[in-house]
Design a protein around this motif. Structure first.
Motif, PDB file in Angstrom:
ATOM      1  N   GLN A  89       0.813  -1.217   0.000  1.00 44.72           N
ATOM      2  CA  GLN A  89       0.000   0.000   0.000  1.00 44.72           C
ATOM      3  C   GLN A  89       0.840   1.258   0.000  1.00 44.72           C
ATOM      4  N   SER A  93     -10.815 -27.319  -4.300  1.00 43.58           N
ATOM      5  CA  SER A  93      -9.819 -27.631  -5.315  1.00 43.58           C
ATOM      6  C   SER A  93      -8.461 -27.022  -5.028  1.00 43.58           C
ATOM      7  N   TRP A 118      -4.398 -22.828   2.683  1.00 47.86           N
ATOM      8  CA  TRP A 118      -5.098 -23.317   1.499  1.00 47.86           C
ATOM      9  C   TRP A 118      -4.950 -24.822   1.419  1.00 47.86           C
ATOM     10  N   PHE A 138      -9.909 -21.052   5.657  1.00 46.88           N
ATOM     11  CA  PHE A 138      -9.232 -21.877   4.658  1.00 46.88           C
ATOM     12  C   PHE A 138      -9.879 -21.651   3.303  1.00 46.88           C
ATOM     13  N   SER A 139      -9.203 -22.013   2.282  1.00 46.90           N
ATOM     14  CA  SER A 139      -9.779 -21.899   0.943  1.00 46.90           C
ATOM     15  C   SER A 139      -8.985 -22.771  -0.009  1.00 46.90           C
ATOM     16  N   GLY A 140      -9.433 -22.787  -1.262  1.00 44.74           N
ATOM     17  CA  GLY A 140      -8.680 -23.474  -2.296  1.00 44.74           C
ATOM     18  C   GLY A 140      -7.489 -22.625  -2.690  1.00 44.74           C
ATOM     19  N   TRP A 141      -6.625 -23.179  -3.495  1.00 51.45           N
ATOM     20  CA  TRP A 141      -5.380 -22.494  -3.841  1.00 51.45           C
ATOM     21  C   TRP A 141      -5.639 -21.174  -4.552  1.00 51.45           C
ATOM     22  N   SER A 142      -6.488 -21.195  -5.591  1.00 58.33           N
ATOM     23  CA  SER A 142      -6.575 -20.007  -6.442  1.00 58.33           C
ATOM     24  C   SER A 142      -7.180 -18.821  -5.709  1.00 58.33           C
ATOM     25  N   ASP A 143      -8.093 -19.071  -4.782  1.00 57.31           N
ATOM     26  CA  ASP A 143      -8.731 -17.950  -4.090  1.00 57.31           C
ATOM     27  C   ASP A 143      -7.905 -17.446  -2.922  1.00 57.31           C
ATOM     28  N   THR A 180      -6.036 -14.107  -3.465  1.00 58.21           N
ATOM     29  CA  THR A 180      -6.960 -12.980  -3.554  1.00 58.21           C
ATOM     30  C   THR A 180      -7.358 -12.541  -2.163  1.00 58.21           C
ATOM     31  N   ARG A 181      -7.709 -13.533  -1.341  1.00 58.45           N
ATOM     32  CA  ARG A 181      -8.193 -13.200  -0.008  1.00 58.45           C
ATOM     33  C   ARG A 181      -7.093 -12.617   0.868  1.00 58.45           C
ATOM     34  N   ASN A 213      -4.216 -11.254   0.154  1.00 58.15           N
ATOM     35  CA  ASN A 213      -3.731  -9.957  -0.293  1.00 58.15           C
ATOM     36  C   ASN A 213      -4.675  -8.848   0.134  1.00 58.15           C
ATOM     37  N   THR A 214      -5.975  -9.097  -0.042  1.00 53.02           N
ATOM     38  CA  THR A 214      -6.960  -8.099   0.367  1.00 53.02           C
ATOM     39  C   THR A 214      -6.908  -7.882   1.870  1.00 53.02           C
ATOM     40  N   GLN A 215      -6.817  -8.994   2.618  1.00 53.71           N
ATOM     41  CA  GLN A 215      -6.782  -8.853   4.066  1.00 53.71           C
ATOM     42  C   GLN A 215      -5.551  -8.099   4.521  1.00 53.71           C
ATOM     43  N   ALA A 216      -4.422  -8.367   3.876  1.00 47.88           N
ATOM     44  CA  ALA A 216      -3.201  -7.655   4.261  1.00 47.88           C
ATOM     45  C   ALA A 216      -3.375  -6.172   4.025  1.00 47.88           C
ATOM     46  N   ALA A 217      -4.008  -5.831   2.902  1.00 44.88           N
ATOM     47  CA  ALA A 217      -4.249  -4.426   2.604  1.00 44.88           C
ATOM     48  C   ALA A 217      -5.117  -3.788   3.675  1.00 44.88           C
ATOM     49  N   TYR A 246       5.639 -16.262  -3.329  1.00 42.96           N
ATOM     50  CA  TYR A 246       5.354 -14.907  -2.846  1.00 42.96           C
ATOM     51  C   TYR A 246       6.103 -14.559  -1.569  1.00 42.96           C
TER      52      TYR A 246
END
Lengths: 324, 302, 432
Positions: free
Chosen positions: A72, B258, C37, C66-71, C74-75, C77-81, C95
């Motif tokens: 940021q 997935s 993930w 938790f989530s899948g790899w691709s999401d 996204t999550r 990065n947004t949370q860090a922001a 990363y």
């Protein structure tokens, strides 16, 4: 920018024919009513200012910086992003090409199929309820991961599509891997999911009073005449709506293409839709400033095209209020 | 109201009767052709769905082996039971509940607001209308990814993360898509009724309530169907705002299955995806006839 | 369709209130947050471990996501922001540097030194593989290494001899051509992803990036060019499927890999994917695990022991000690690993490795053995990808070098200078 880009005179003013008659009931009774007007649109105004306006302005500002998504931080770099985009970034133009191809083919195809099917299903025959559901279901599995797997199976080298082509003696096409054909898997997917515009057309068609058709039949009108003199003119507002909406949506298409192309726009960037490239820049490369610049260029392009559409709409869109 | 056709059907004139017979035969042929064409095309449309259903009933190692076959070698329901288990004790019952809350409330708020706002734009004359309409359309054109993070920060600052609030509250403004759609539908309603009501002394609010809103039934139904399943399908919003697994919606849960580096239970994904289709589908089937009913303009001079 | 306005607003208000109530935090205990993930298997196991830990430590309350790899990215990065990122996050090599450079990860050196995280059973190279510069920013959760999986039955059926453990790319090439003559692919998987392109470089003492990540580290570009030419040659001979078929092959993921139905004889994977692959391939398959080939007779085996993934502690975490304790228990305790069962990779702690080796199924045991064998010849872990690496790979390496060459639009010799120039530009810019 907002004001000039989208002229809207023709949506709201009386059409050319009526402009001279100032004494018609239309202009006499519907006088300016600011209070009511603003009251009615107040929910939207409120939500817009609270939740959308500030982020939009921020994103516009970011377009002129090299803002980093993760840390940021960023500095003002003037037109740097735009210079890079237009003159140095090969992938950018690949994505533009892919998107233009996609929009040019998927929008007309989708609308044509949707209208055709809506007309076919605008009947009271038995089974039409089932058919409507059947034609609508594909649209409902839109953004799921399963769609990607499914589509890859269908368009695979040994998949169903090639099997069908083989019946006609056409050689198997490497849909997924071949740079010339991959974008067509996306276009056909868009056409397959025509359920939404079809439903809107259907609602519009059902809004046409049956009495009009019957009156025409008494006057001896046949099927084609009824279509061109009654149906088509009366659904032009809906066609217009679908056209605008589908065009905007196609320019912004993301989810299906993202899943099917594995998030990379392969092969050779031919499926690298604009929104996917934007996402890559924003989240994989953390270049939010650059992504913001891309976003606003897209908005500009869409706004101009939409504005043109509005401008020429008075030539072919026919509103019920013109019935007199 | 008698039509020409019904009059003819009751005639006892032999020539007319012969004509009727011929017409009936023609209609039957048309009907058969209709069902063949539309039906076949419908099957083509649905084929991918059949494939998903078949795959969800196949054992795990068969899904990608016997790919084009629509018939499983053995029908197993384990994909459904395994999939339903969800993750770590949180089953899909929870996920479905969350999806219903989000989609149900979200649709209600969004469509109601859109109708109100749409009427304002379509029928009320007020200063600055064009400007606001243009801005509203502009919001449709900006890719959401660049708004995502500033919006998230705003919601985070006011303490609404994680919760349903960031997903529901902004919906009180309706949605540009539905507002635009309602505007176009209202434009298709003859202004005569408005005028008649006005002569009877109704103001804009009255016109809205008694004239326009009732005639918007097909449009409102359509908008509700769309809003419901689009909200149901929405995963980006829930992904970042409903981060507690107990708040996950079905859309987010499905994508949690997935992972490229380990075993992905495709059968379970297909199974759960098909189950998640059911609410939206039932909504559609149930409300279909309201779209069909059309607007009641009998009694109008047109 | 008319719902009275009052009723509706009441309903909305009530629902909203109910929603917000559910969010109220009952925090008298210390709350630890963690995110990861994976797929269903991993989620189930990890949650079970978390609940076990909570029961053993009643004053700790763990909130997980938790989530899948691709999401996932996204999550997070947004949370860090937004300053909402969980305390413990699962991280990936791709990363790690980017996050660490932006001061988003807490250096763990102090915790390791004090023994808060007990690393006595973990080899130094594994610890340093989670470092960016001097700071240890990630604790490896499983050891991974690249492997070429050879289908011994296919070799036997084709009358081809299995190569030696320290085989070369020349061996690989000749084997592939032999299979091609019999109509089987030598290998279908794209051995031109960035991990594989590094192999011939590492084998000849180079790397894709230089030591401080400011430019490419390729000193002898001919190696890379010859490697690409080898691939093109194999494609022309039918030993590797051409590019337009690649999308079809990768479509169904691991489970649909050509080695499963015998269309290819060899397959490249990371070692922690072997179990999934073998499960999909079915029982009584004879897969043998080989390291990467060497480049030329003088080249070394380019394998290194890579962490499959890490746990990192994020900046701003207020419960660092509790986080460290959890990571320590996660890595070193037998109770935790009884449940986790090497799902994230070969255990990094020597004691746990020994403990599980007897209990795991044959395939996992095979993987353990492979890692053990490879660690005897492995080279040290190359430094983590520098800042800008993802940009280089995604927007330069693939679209401007690898793809055009493999699609036959240009040759490796011609495409290389462009790649070199643009990649260096990006790396230099990011190094500032």
């Amino acid at each position: 920018m907002a004001n000039e880009a989208v002229p809207t005179e023709n949506v709201f003013d009386a059409p050319p024919g009526q402009q001279k008659a100032k004494n018609t009931s239309a202009s006499r009774d519907f006088k300016l009513n600011n209070v009511a007007g603003y009251l009615f649109i107040s929910p939207w105004l409120l939500a817009f200012f609270l939740f959308t306006f500030v982020p939009m302005i921020i994103s516009l500002g970011l377009a002129f910086t090299n803002y980093d998504t993760l840390s940021q931080t960023g500095e003002f770099i003037g037109l740097g992003n735009f210079e890079r985009m237009f003159f140095e970034d090969r992938r950018y133009w690949n994505s533009v090409k892919a998107t233009v191809t996609y929009v040019s083919f998927s929008v007309p195809l989708r609308l044509a199929v949707a209208l055709l099917v809506a007309m076919l299903l605008n009947s009271d025959r038995r089974g039409v309820y089932f058919y409507r559901a059947a034609y609508y279901i594909p649209s409902m599995i839109g953004g799921s991961v399963a769609v990607a797997v499914l589509w890859k199976q269908l368009f695979g080298a040994d998949g169903l599509v090639n099997a069908v082509l083989a019946i006609f003696g056409i050689e198997a096409i490497r849909w997924l891997g071949h740079p010339d054909y991959a974008i067509w898997t996306l276009i056909i997917l868009a056409a397959w999911q025509f359920g939404s515009p079809m439903l809107i057309f259907l609602a519009g068609l059902r809004q046409i009073p049956q009495s009009l058709y019957e009156a025409a039949e008494i006057d001896g009108a046949g099927g084609l005449t009824k279509f061109f003199r009654i149906t088509l003119p009366l659904i032009t507002p809906i066609i217009f709506f679908n056209l605008i909406i589908q065009m905007i949506g196609a320019f912004r298409a993301f989810t299906q293409a993202f899943i099917i192309s594995g998030g990379r726009g392969s092969p050779l960037d031919t499926t690298l839709l604009y929104a996917i490239y934007l996402y890559i820049r924003a989240f994989n490369n953390f270049q939010m400033g650059y992504a913001a610049a891309m976003a606003w260029i897209l908005l500009l392009v869409i706004a101009i095209l939409t504005g043109i559409n509005f401008l020429i709409s008075n030539r072919w869109v026919y509103y019920e209020t013109d019935l007199e | 109201m008698a039509t020409v056709q019904s009059e003819m059907n009751r005639s006892s004139n032999p020539q007319v009767q012969a004509f009727n017979e011929q017409k009936k035969r023609q209609q039957m042929i048309v009907t058969i052709l209709y069902h063949l064409g539309v039906g076949f095309f419908g099957f083509v449309m649905l084929y991918p769905i059949f494939w998903l259903v078949a795959s969800s009933l196949k054992p795990a190692d068969e899904i990608f082996v016997n790919v084009t076959s629509l018939i499983p070698s053995e029908v197993v329901f384990s994909n459904y039971t395994d999939g339903w288990q969800g993750f770590g004790g949180i089953t899909f019952a929870t996920f479905f509940k969350n999806s219903f809350i989000y989609a149900g409330l979200g649709t209600l708020i969004q469509v109601t607001a859109s109708v109100i706002v749409g009427f304002g734009f379509a029928r009320v004359k007020f200063k600055g209308k064009r400007i606001w309409f243009s801005i509203m359309l502009l919001t449709l054109m900006l890719p959401g990814e660049v708004l995502m993070i500033p919006q998230y920060i705003i919601f985070s600052e006011i303490g609404w993360v994680p919760s349903f609030l960031p997903l529901l509250v902004p919906r009180i403004g309706g949605s540009a898509f539905f507002i635009f759609m309602i505007i176009q539908f209202i434009r298709g309603i003859p202004i005569d009724l408005d005028e008649a009501a006005m002569i009877d002394g109704a103001d804009q609010f009255g016109i809205f309530r008694y004239v326009i809103a009732p005639q918007l039934k097909p449009a409102i139904i359509t908008a509700s169907i769309f809003s419901f399943y689009w909200t149901w399908d929405d995963f980006l919003g829930p992904l970042i705002y409903l981060t507690n697994p107990r708040m996950y919606t079905v859309s987010v849960a499905l994508r949690s299955f997935s992972d490229a580096s380990s075993i992905t239970n495709w059968g379970a994904i297909f199974a759960m995806m098909l189950v998640s289709l059911l609410p939206a589908l039932m909504l559609f089937v149930f409300f279909q006839r309201y779209i069909v009913e059309g607007i009641a303009t009998t009694g109008m001079k047109g | 369709m008319k719902i009275s306005r009052k009723l509706m607003s009441l309903a909305v208000l009530t629902a909203l209130l109910m929603m917000t109530m559910g969010v109220a935090v009952q925090a008298q205990d210390t709350t630890l947050t963690i995110t990861w993930w994976g797929s269903q298997n991993r989620h189930d196991r990890t949650i079970e471990v978390i609940e076990l830990y909570e029961s053993l430590n009643p004053e700790i309350d763990i909130e997980y996501e938790f989530s899948g790899w691709s999401d996932y990215w996204t999550r997070v990065n947004t949370q860090a922001a937004g300053g909402n990122i969980a305390c413990i996050m699962q991280h990936d090599y791709r990363y790690l540097t980017e996050w660490s450079d932006r001061d988003l990860l807490v250096p763990l050196n102090g915790l390791l030194d004090s023994g808060a995280i007990d690393a006595s059973g973990i080899s130094d190279s594994v610890i340093s593989s989670g470092s960016v510069g001097e700071d240890v920013v990630g604790i490896s959760l499983g050891t991974n290494s690249q492997t070429f999986i050879l289908d011994a039955d296919a070799f036997e059926a084709a009358g081809i001899e299995l190569p030696a453990f320290d085989w070369t790319y020349a061996d690989f090439e000749s084997i592939s051509l032999q299979f091609a003559e019999q109509g089987i692919w030598g290998m279908a998987y794209g051995i031109w992803d960035d991990a594989n392109l590094k192999a011939p470089l590492l084998s000849t003492g180079q790397d894709l990036y230089n030591a401080d990540g400011t430019a490419l580290g390729i000193t002898d570009s001919q190696v890379l060019i010859d490697y690409m030419n080898m691939i093109v040659g194999l494609m022309d001979a039918g030993a590797i499927p051409t590019m337009d078929l690649q999308a079809d092959i990768s479509a169904p993921g691991l489970e649909g890999s050509p080695i499963v139905d015998g269309r290819e004889a060899m397959r490249y994977q990371w070692s922690n994917q072997v179990v999934a692959l073998t499960t999909a391939a079915g029982e009584d398959r004879n897969f043998v695990l080989y390291p990467l080939p060497r480049w030329g007779e003088d080249g070394v085996t380019p394998n290194y022991l890579k962490p499959s993934m890490f746990f990192s502690i994020t900046e701003g975490c207020e419960t660092i000690d509790e986080a460290a304790a959890f990571i320590d228990w996660f890595t070193n305790s037998t109770e935790a690993n009884d449940i986790l069962f090497a799902e994230r990779g070969v255990p990094v702690d020597a004691d746990i490795l020994a403990y599980l080796a007897d209990q795991v199924d044959p395939v996992t045991a095979q993987v353990f053995q492979f890692i053990a064998d490879v660690s005897e010849v492995a080279i040290p872990v190359p430094p983590a990808d520098p800042a800008g690496a993802s940009d280089v790979i995604e927007n330069v390496l693939v679209p401007l070098f690898v793809d055009p060459v493999l699609f036959g639009m240009t040759t490796a010799e011609d495409a290389y200078p462009t790649f070199e120039e643009e990649a260096n530009a990006i790396l230099a810019q990011n190094a500032e």
